[in-house]
Enzyme design. Structure first.
Site, mmCIF file in Angstrom:
data_model
loop_
_atom_site.group_PDB
_atom_site.id
_atom_site.type_symbol
_atom_site.label_atom_id
_atom_site.label_comp_id
_atom_site.label_asym_id
_atom_site.label_seq_id
_atom_site.Cartn_x
_atom_site.Cartn_y
_atom_site.Cartn_z
ATOM 1 N N ASN A 9 0.873 -1.179 0.000
ATOM 2 C CA ASN A 9 0.000 0.000 0.000
ATOM 3 C C ASN A 9 0.906 1.223 0.000
ATOM 4 O O ASN A 9 1.500 1.561 1.014
ATOM 5 C CB ASN A 9 -0.883 -0.043 1.257
ATOM 6 C CG ASN A 9 -1.618 1.261 1.495
ATOM 7 O OD1 ASN A 9 -1.725 2.095 0.603
ATOM 8 N ND2 ASN A 9 -2.118 1.448 2.712
ATOM 9 N N LYS A 11 0.164 4.281 -0.256
ATOM 10 C CA LYS A 11 -0.437 5.499 0.306
ATOM 11 C C LYS A 11 -0.185 6.671 -0.653
ATOM 12 O O LYS A 11 -0.204 6.468 -1.865
ATOM 13 C CB LYS A 11 0.111 5.765 1.705
ATOM 14 C CG LYS A 11 0.011 4.501 2.572
ATOM 15 C CD LYS A 11 0.251 4.723 4.013
ATOM 16 C CE LYS A 11 0.117 3.369 4.723
ATOM 17 N NZ LYS A 11 0.236 3.460 6.160
ATOM 18 N N HIS A 95 -9.273 1.139 5.128
ATOM 19 C CA HIS A 95 -7.975 1.291 5.794
ATOM 20 C C HIS A 95 -8.145 2.241 6.975
ATOM 21 O O HIS A 95 -8.947 3.184 6.903
ATOM 22 C CB HIS A 95 -6.956 1.846 4.796
ATOM 23 C CG HIS A 95 -5.565 1.850 5.349
ATOM 24 N ND1 HIS A 95 -5.125 2.832 6.199
ATOM 25 C CD2 HIS A 95 -4.545 0.970 5.210
ATOM 26 C CE1 HIS A 95 -3.864 2.559 6.551
ATOM 27 N NE2 HIS A 95 -3.502 1.441 5.965
ATOM 28 N N GLU A 97 -6.520 4.669 7.958
ATOM 29 C CA GLU A 97 -6.355 6.097 7.628
ATOM 30 C C GLU A 97 -7.608 6.655 6.959
ATOM 31 O O GLU A 97 -7.946 7.822 7.132
ATOM 32 C CB GLU A 97 -5.111 6.278 6.734
ATOM 33 C CG GLU A 97 -3.833 6.093 7.537
ATOM 34 C CD GLU A 97 -2.649 5.565 6.752
ATOM 35 O OE1 GLU A 97 -2.649 5.621 5.514
ATOM 36 O OE2 GLU A 97 -1.704 5.070 7.399
ATOM 37 N N GLU A 167 -5.047 -5.004 10.829
ATOM 38 C CA GLU A 167 -4.026 -3.974 11.011
ATOM 39 C C GLU A 167 -4.272 -3.201 12.301
ATOM 40 O O GLU A 167 -5.084 -2.264 12.320
ATOM 41 C CB GLU A 167 -4.062 -2.990 9.839
ATOM 42 C CG GLU A 167 -3.766 -3.619 8.499
ATOM 43 C CD GLU A 167 -3.206 -2.593 7.522
ATOM 44 O OE1 GLU A 167 -2.100 -2.813 7.036
ATOM 45 O OE2 GLU A 167 -3.862 -1.570 7.292
ATOM 46 N N GLY A 173 2.828 2.230 10.578
ATOM 47 C CA GLY A 173 3.789 3.320 10.371
ATOM 48 C C GLY A 173 4.545 3.737 11.620
ATOM 49 O O GLY A 173 5.187 4.781 11.636
ATOM 50 N N SER A 213 3.798 -2.165 10.171
ATOM 51 C CA SER A 213 5.254 -2.243 10.305
ATOM 52 C C SER A 213 5.837 -3.600 9.910
ATOM 53 O O SER A 213 6.791 -4.068 10.525
ATOM 54 C CB SER A 213 5.684 -1.832 11.718
ATOM 55 O OG SER A 213 5.270 -0.504 11.985
HETATM 56 P P1 PGA Z 1 3.134 0.265 7.536
HETATM 57 O O1 PGA Z 1 1.657 0.486 6.967
HETATM 58 O O2 PGA Z 1 3.630 -1.032 6.928
HETATM 59 O O3 PGA Z 1 3.911 1.451 7.059
HETATM 60 O O4 PGA Z 1 3.027 0.172 9.011
HETATM 61 C C1 PGA Z 1 0.758 -0.589 6.859
HETATM 62 C C2 PGA Z 1 -0.545 -0.123 6.266
HETATM 63 O O5 PGA Z 1 -0.949 1.023 6.517
HETATM 64 O O6 PGA Z 1 -1.203 -0.881 5.536
#
Ligand code: PGA
Length: 253
Positions: A9, A11, A95, A97, A167, A173, A213
């Site tokens: 992803n 983003k 997601h 976010e 998640e 992140g 992560s």
């Molecule tokens: P990350 O993001 O691997 O940077 O923690 C995962 C995600 O948002 O799907």
């Protein structure tokens, strides 16, 4: 046997040139393998180009979100029919976010999941608890509720081809990964909810990814767990070297 699925992803990162260069670099590093699926979810402006660039390569393309309607007066939105018409195969739905910054709710997630299936797109349905919820021992209740609401009204046949991404919000992140055991426990709970909603055979068919992560250094342990069938990766999917290593771990899992 569930085929591992590693999805990147991106983003809101990369320019068009960088996106194309990524696919070219990744193509040279990916081994042809039917043991796992590799998906890239780039920003929307690059979807069509990356669908073309990944033709003939073991790379599939997914969108990061979509609107639930096929068309309409929704300025700025992208419909499932549009995604389908350019060869996109997957779509990330709900997601954290999107839930946090764009007002997505369990109800809108449900509408989008149903719409994705109507348009023959495979949804990657994201669920996960916040740190506060984890600390108050609400993880299981929250995640179960999210799964139940996301799949409300979804047929057995459709559900069997869905992908769920667990998640934990606090792990996205942040560099903080859930332990493989903790992640597997929640993925197992998700599978139990899916068994309750559908049947054991449907729940056994659904692939559940862990996200938060994930990187080359921790993916093997995560994928060795009984209920983790892949990863949804943000940061570590932006570099072709590291994403190729993640894809390879998927093929070897
Ligand atoms: P990350 O993001 O691997 O940077 O923690 C995962 C995600 O948002 O799907």
């Amino acid at each position: 046997m569930r085929k591992p699925i590693i999805a990147g992803n991106w983003k809101m990162y990369k320019t068009m040139d960088e996106a194309v260069a990524f696919v070219e670099a990744l193509a040279g590093k990916l081994k042809e393998s039917d043991k796992a699926e590799t998906v890239i979810c780039p920003p929307a402006p690059y979807l069509a180009t990356l669908v073309e660039k990944s033709e003939g390569l073991p790379i599939r393309i997914g969108a990061q979100t979509m609107h639930e309607e096929a068309e309409g007066a929704f300025t700025g939105e992208i419909s499932p029919a549009m995604l389908k018409s350019i060869g996109v195969e997957f779509v990330v739905i709900g997601h954290s976010e999107r839930r946090q910054y764009f007002n997505e709710t369990d109800e809108s997630v449900n509408r989008k999941v149903k719409s994705a299936f109507e348009h023959q797109l495979t949804p990657i349905v994201c669920v996960g608890e916040t740190l506060e919820q984890r600390e108050s021992n609400a993880t299981s209740a929250i995640v179960s509720e999210q799964v139940k609401k996301a799949f409300a009204g979804v047929s057995e046949t459709d559900a069997a081809s869905a992908i769920v991404a667990y998640e934990p919000v606090w792990a996205i992140g942040t560099g903080r990964t859930a332990t493989a055991e903790d992640a597997n426990e929640v993925c197992g709970q998700i599978r139990a909810v899916l068994t309750e909603l559908y049947s054991d055979s449907v729940a056994q068919a659904i692939r559940i990814q862990y996200g938060g992560s994930v990187k080359p250094g921790n993916i093997e342990e995560l994928l060795s767990m009984s209920d983790i069938d892949g990863a949804l990766v943000g940061g570590a999917s932006l570099d072709p070297e590291s994403f190729a290593a993640l894809a390879e771990a998927g093929a070897n899992a």
